[in-house]
Design a protein around this motif. Structure first.
Motif, PDB file in Angstrom:
ATOM      1  N   ILE A  86       0.838  -1.205   0.000  1.00 25.11           N
ATOM      2  CA  ILE A  86       0.000   0.000   0.000  1.00 25.11           C
ATOM      3  C   ILE A  86       0.872   1.254   0.000  1.00 25.11           C
ATOM      4  N   ALA A 115       2.199   1.812  -3.465  1.00 31.41           N
ATOM      5  CA  ALA A 115       1.231   2.429  -4.384  1.00 31.41           C
ATOM      6  C   ALA A 115       1.176   3.941  -4.146  1.00 31.41           C
ATOM      7  N   ARG A 121       2.701   7.235  -6.958  1.00 25.04           N
ATOM      8  CA  ARG A 121       1.994   8.431  -7.418  1.00 25.04           C
ATOM      9  C   ARG A 121       2.856   9.684  -7.325  1.00 25.04           C
ATOM     10  N   THR A 167      -8.499 -11.327  -7.659  1.00 25.45           N
ATOM     11  CA  THR A 167      -9.376 -10.396  -6.934  1.00 25.45           C
ATOM     12  C   THR A 167      -9.837 -11.005  -5.610  1.00 25.45           C
ATOM     13  N   ASN A 171      -6.993 -10.949  -3.189  1.00 27.65           N
ATOM     14  CA  ASN A 171      -6.825  -9.589  -2.679  1.00 27.65           C
ATOM     15  C   ASN A 171      -7.904  -9.237  -1.662  1.00 27.65           C
ATOM     16  N   GLY A 172      -9.099  -9.779  -1.859  1.00 20.83           N
ATOM     17  CA  GLY A 172     -10.184  -9.547  -0.905  1.00 20.83           C
ATOM     18  C   GLY A 172      -9.854 -10.134   0.457  1.00 20.83           C
ATOM     19  N   PHE A 209      -7.406  -7.847   1.974  1.00 22.38           N
ATOM     20  CA  PHE A 209      -8.103  -6.652   2.442  1.00 22.38           C
ATOM     21  C   PHE A 209      -8.695  -6.872   3.840  1.00 22.38           C
ATOM     22  N   VAL A 234      -6.032  -6.356   6.356  1.00 23.41           N
ATOM     23  CA  VAL A 234      -5.577  -4.986   6.602  1.00 23.41           C
ATOM     24  C   VAL A 234      -6.655  -4.135   7.282  1.00 23.41           C
ATOM     25  N   THR A 235      -7.927  -4.496   7.110  1.00 21.31           N
ATOM     26  CA  THR A 235      -8.982  -3.735   7.789  1.00 21.31           C
ATOM     27  C   THR A 235      -9.504  -4.459   9.032  1.00 21.31           C
ATOM     28  N   ASP A 236      -8.868  -5.584   9.385  1.00 17.48           N
ATOM     29  CA  ASP A 236      -9.296  -6.353  10.562  1.00 17.48           C
ATOM     30  C   ASP A 236     -10.728  -6.859  10.468  1.00 17.48           C
ATOM     31  N   TRP A 288     -12.255   6.967   0.830  1.00 19.12           N
ATOM     32  CA  TRP A 288     -12.978   6.217   1.873  1.00 19.12           C
ATOM     33  C   TRP A 288     -12.169   5.021   2.361  1.00 19.12           C
ATOM     34  N   LEU A 289     -11.418   4.425   1.391  1.00 17.46           N
ATOM     35  CA  LEU A 289     -10.655   3.229   1.703  1.00 17.46           C
ATOM     36  C   LEU A 289      -9.473   3.552   2.616  1.00 17.46           C
ATOM     37  N   GLN A 345     -10.816   3.710   6.012  1.00 20.41           N
ATOM     38  CA  GLN A 345     -11.069   2.398   6.621  1.00 20.41           C
ATOM     39  C   GLN A 345      -9.764   1.747   7.103  1.00 20.41           C
ATOM     40  N   ILE A 346      -8.716   1.895   6.305  1.00 18.00           N
ATOM     41  CA  ILE A 346      -7.429   1.297   6.684  1.00 18.00           C
ATOM     42  C   ILE A 346      -6.852   2.009   7.902  1.00 18.00           C
ATOM     43  N   ALA A 370      -8.654   0.816  10.971  1.00 17.52           N
ATOM     44  CA  ALA A 370      -8.196  -0.492  11.458  1.00 17.52           C
ATOM     45  C   ALA A 370      -6.913  -0.329  12.271  1.00 17.52           C
ATOM     46  N   ARG A 371      -6.046   0.588  11.811  1.00 15.48           N
ATOM     47  CA  ARG A 371      -4.797   0.841  12.521  1.00 15.48           C
ATOM     48  C   ARG A 371      -5.096   1.425  13.912  1.00 15.48           C
ATOM     49  N   VAL A 402      -7.866   1.164  15.661  1.00 13.64           N
ATOM     50  CA  VAL A 402      -8.577   0.212  16.514  1.00 13.64           C
ATOM     51  C   VAL A 402      -7.583  -0.575  17.373  1.00 13.64           C
ATOM     52  N   ARG A 403      -6.414  -0.850  16.784  1.00 11.78           N
ATOM     53  CA  ARG A 403      -5.412  -1.644  17.506  1.00 11.78           C
ATOM     54  C   ARG A 403      -4.784  -0.874  18.654  1.00 11.78           C
ATOM     55  N   ASN A 429     -14.227  -6.486  -1.811  1.00 15.49           N
ATOM     56  CA  ASN A 429     -13.027  -5.977  -1.152  1.00 15.49           C
ATOM     57  C   ASN A 429     -11.798  -6.133  -2.048  1.00 15.49           C
ATOM     58  N   ALA A 462     -11.753  -3.263  -4.247  1.00 14.48           N
ATOM     59  CA  ALA A 462     -11.269  -2.116  -3.471  1.00 14.48           C
ATOM     60  C   ALA A 462      -9.748  -2.161  -3.320  1.00 14.48           C
ATOM     61  N   PHE A 463      -9.239  -3.343  -3.089  1.00 17.68           N
ATOM     62  CA  PHE A 463      -7.791  -3.528  -2.922  1.00 17.68           C
ATOM     63  C   PHE A 463      -7.036  -3.096  -4.181  1.00 17.68           C
ATOM     64  N   VAL A 515      -6.605   0.581  -4.098  1.00 15.57           N
ATOM     65  CA  VAL A 515      -5.646   1.134  -3.146  1.00 15.57           C
ATOM     66  C   VAL A 515      -4.205   0.783  -3.518  1.00 15.57           C
TER      67      VAL A 515
END
Lengths: 183, 183
Positions: free
Chosen positions: A98, A101, A105, A151, A154-155, A158, A161-163, B93-94, B97-98, B101-102, B104-105, B154, B157-158, B161
């Motif tokens: 991540i 990526a 950019r 896919t 990857n789900g 995902f 990574v989002t728990d 939005w993604l 969410q990530i 999750a970080r 939350v820990r 997901n 979505a991955f 990202v």
């Protein structure tokens, strides 16, 4: 000076990669200072940068490493094993992907280096496709089946990574096999 | 003082959420300072915090907003529309969410607040399941089908990202429909 064995060199390189992955996952690219790289690898900057030209080279090697490993697992042990690995391994590799990526950019030199990794991955596509031929339906292009499976994998990543709760892999496989199995 | 209409209030609230989402996606939770929230929303701190108690409340509202929106799209327009939305919308939005999750820990109060969001989402599960019944195979529990579809969404979505190429949705749908359609 004693000659350092190839095996020792590879183990040391791996030690650096695993420690650096932790550092990048925890602190991001900018935050993974040389001090932190030393802490997480347990090695001096001299040792680290005798294996990798600089921080960016180390980071690119990490991006390549996790892609290579997952392709290897898929080819050698099959798709189910790939899902298991993604579901159960330390997801630090994912934070690195991540982060990569994000850097693609904003950093042109980095973008060029990763383009080379992508080309190498594409060159391996044929072997992945070969593994699917014969065991999957033939009324849909093999690229489509590979992308569908990618896919889904990857789900699962995902969810790490989002728990989110991980899907039950047995159940998942039932639906996947119906979807892509021979008609 | 003129009475502010409900409609105006909701538009203003939405303006804050969209701007704050950009700020959190770009700078992370800690990095999204009040100054940056002002810049991205185009509103003063006074205005922002008349709608949300504090930065954490604003962040939790954002996490809830994207989950709610995607469930709504799925329920009202179907699964294909959900994939379209994930494939084509701004993926800020993604990042939120990530980031959530970080947090939350590491942050207990935040964990408690998100647990409440999760409970509300679970309460909506039945309506999602109801939508699937009758149009999907009945030899596999409906939860499994929902999780399979969620994992695929997901995965799309991955790809956003990590900047991977997006799968062709027509092709994806062909395989999905075979996988989960009535037997």
């Amino acid at each position: 000076m004693p000659k350092v064995s190839q095996e020792h060199k590879e183990a040391r390189r791996e030690q650096i990669l695993v420690g650096a992955q932790r550092a990048f996952a925890r602190h991001g690219y900018e935050g993974a200072t040389v001090n932190r790289l030393e802490q997480e690898t347990g090695l001096s900057r001299g040792a680290i940068f005798s294996y990798f030209e600089n921080k960016q080279a180390l980071f690119v090697a990490l991006v390549r490493r996790s892609s290579d490993r997952f392709v290897e697992i898929w080819l050698e042990h099959g798709y189910r094993a790939l899902l298991e690995a993604i579901a159960h391994e330390d997801p630090a590799w994912l934070s690195v992907q991540i982060e990569a990526a994000r850097r693609v950019r904003t950093d042109e030199r980095f973008r060029e280096q990763l383009a080379r990794v992508d080309e190498d991955l594409k060159a391996q596509r044929e072997s992945r496709f070969a593994r699917l031929r014969g065991v999957t339906r033939d009324d849909v292009p093999i690229e489509v089946i590979a992308q569908f499976l990618g896919t889904l994998a990857n789900g699962v990543a995902f969810a790490r990574v989002t728990d989110d709760p991980l899907p039950d892999l047995d159940h998942l496989m039932t639906l996947i096999e119906t979807g892509v199995g021979p008609r």
